[in-house]
Design a protein around this motif. Structure first.
Motif, PDB file in Angstrom:
ATOM      1  N   LYS A   1       0.838  -1.207   0.000  1.00  0.00           N
ATOM      2  CA  LYS A   1       0.000   0.000   0.000  1.00  0.00           C
ATOM      3  C   LYS A   1       0.871   1.255   0.000  1.00  0.00           C
ATOM      4  O   LYS A   1       0.582   2.225  -0.713  1.00  0.00           O
ATOM      5  N   GLU A   2       1.935   1.242   0.794  1.00  0.00           N
ATOM      6  CA  GLU A   2       2.811   2.397   0.868  1.00  0.00           C
ATOM      7  C   GLU A   2       3.447   2.695  -0.486  1.00  0.00           C
ATOM      8  O   GLU A   2       3.663   3.856  -0.832  1.00  0.00           O
ATOM      9  N   ARG A   3       3.702   1.667  -1.234  1.00  0.00           N
ATOM     10  CA  ARG A   3       4.311   1.839  -2.560  1.00  0.00           C
ATOM     11  C   ARG A   3       3.300   2.317  -3.593  1.00  0.00           C
ATOM     12  O   ARG A   3       3.637   3.114  -4.479  1.00  0.00           O
TER      13      ARG A   3
END
Length: 363
Positions: A52-54
């Motif tokens: 998700k962070e990516r």
């Protein structure tokens, strides 16, 4: 003139490559799956949360929905949560088989296309028209549309726990046994076999069976990924799970239902079931080859390898036909007694050899 072609339900995009995840936003836009970027993304608590962070910066219009359980209740809740939020263009399932199955069901429930982004290769449900979800009676199979797009990033797969990648090998190999069961039902009962679905499923299994590589190599991971995708499409073609589910899967479902706290990964169990089923139908050379390939990939071959006693295995095999009423496999054909199953098992052990870590006690 008769119509000589048929439409095959399949994803509009299948991308199996290193860096495939970086193309997700482009795939969604180029294929007009989500022109507005309004997406509901179901993610796992592990790999999905990390990714998700990516992805969040390139999917600014996405809402993220953590999924912790592979249950029918979780799938219904996901659908209800998405309906109450806003209007989405599509649902993205980002994770392993459990997350993708929940996302497929939820997307079908609210009438949205679904994009599958696999983070491991544990089984062939990644691209199938079926969601396998736990329910109050154990585990059920629910018909759903095939994903509209399928992305498998080999760099992401390499970061998955190796056991969850190897598990897919067992599921792919089991196609060969499942198709043999389908053909047996045709010979005995006249059940219609869809030749295209059978050919696709069988060749998917053969490609994995004959490949000399392992899960550390991109070439092998590509073949395994393609095999699991083709297995899913074969089920779409036939309209049911017949091309990829026979006695091997009945045995696995029996493990799940009878020993729910001790069951192993799906692909591990169906691999064991496939070796036994091939032995039962007299394909002793093939059973030996299956066993050799499973061992080469550090997969279980005999029930003792996953902590089940011989008697527990006998009980599971005897119960197995009840898991798929109406399905005809070598188990229904032979209808072995417990003594018959036990004798067949001991004959199998003599033929394929005891695994080094096999034992007769439970876990």
């Amino acid at each position: 003139m008769p119509v000589l072609t048929r439409l095959i339900p399949s994803p509009v995009v299948v991308d199996i490559s290193r860096g495939a995840l970086d193309d997700l936003a482009g795939v969604l836009a180029d294929q007009r799956i989500s022109g507005s970027g309004s997406l509901a993304v179901a993610i796992s608590g592990g790999s999905g949360r990390v990714l998700k962070e990516r992805l969040a910066p390139v999917l600014p219009g996405a809402d993220w929905y953590p999924v912790t359980e592979g249950t029918i209740d979780a799938a219904v809740k996901l659908a209800d949560d998405m309906k109450g939020r806003k209007r989405y263009d599509a649902v993205v399932g980002l994770g392993g088989g459990k997350i993708i199955d929940v996302a497929k069901y939820a997307a079908a429930r609210i009438g949205l296309p679904m994009v599958a982004v696999a983070t491991n290769l544990s089984h062939d449900g990644l691209c199938s028209p079926v969601s396998i979800l736990d329910n109050d009676n154990g585990r059920g199979s629910y018909g759903v549309p095939t994903p509209i797009a399928m992305l498998i990033d080999l760099d992401v797969i390499r970061d998955a726990p190796p056991r969850f990648v190897r598990s897919g090998i067992g599921d792919a190999l089991s196609n060969i046994s499942a198709v043999a069961d389908w053909e047996l039902s045709h010979q005995v009962n006249g059940e219609k076999v869809d030749g295209l679905a059978a050919a696709m499923a069988r060749q998917a299994g053969e490609a994995v069976l004959r490949h000399p590589g392992d899960v550390t190599q991109d070439a092998f991971l590509t073949v395994l990924s393609e095999a699991l995708v083709l297995s899913g499409i074969s089920m779409s073609i036939s309209g049911d799970t017949r091309p990829s589910s026979g006695a091997c899967h009945e045995i696995s479902h029996a493990f799940d239902l009878l020993f729910p706290q001790r069951a192993a990964l799906h692909g591990e169990q169906v691999g064991i079931g496939a070796v036994f089923a091939m032995h039962l139908r007299g394909a002793r050379e093939e059973a030996g080859l299956f066993a050799d390939v499973l061992r080469r990939h550090a997969l279980p071959v005999l029930p003792g390898d996953i902590g089940f006693t011989v008697e527990e295995f006998v009980t599971a095999v005897r119960y197995a036909p009840q898991t798929r009423p109406g399905r005809f496999t070598v188990l229904e054909h032979l209808d072995l007694s417990e003594d018959g199953i036990r004798d067949a098992y001991h004959t199998l052990v003599k033929a394929v050899g005891q695994s080094p870590d096999s034992h007769s006690g439970g876990r």
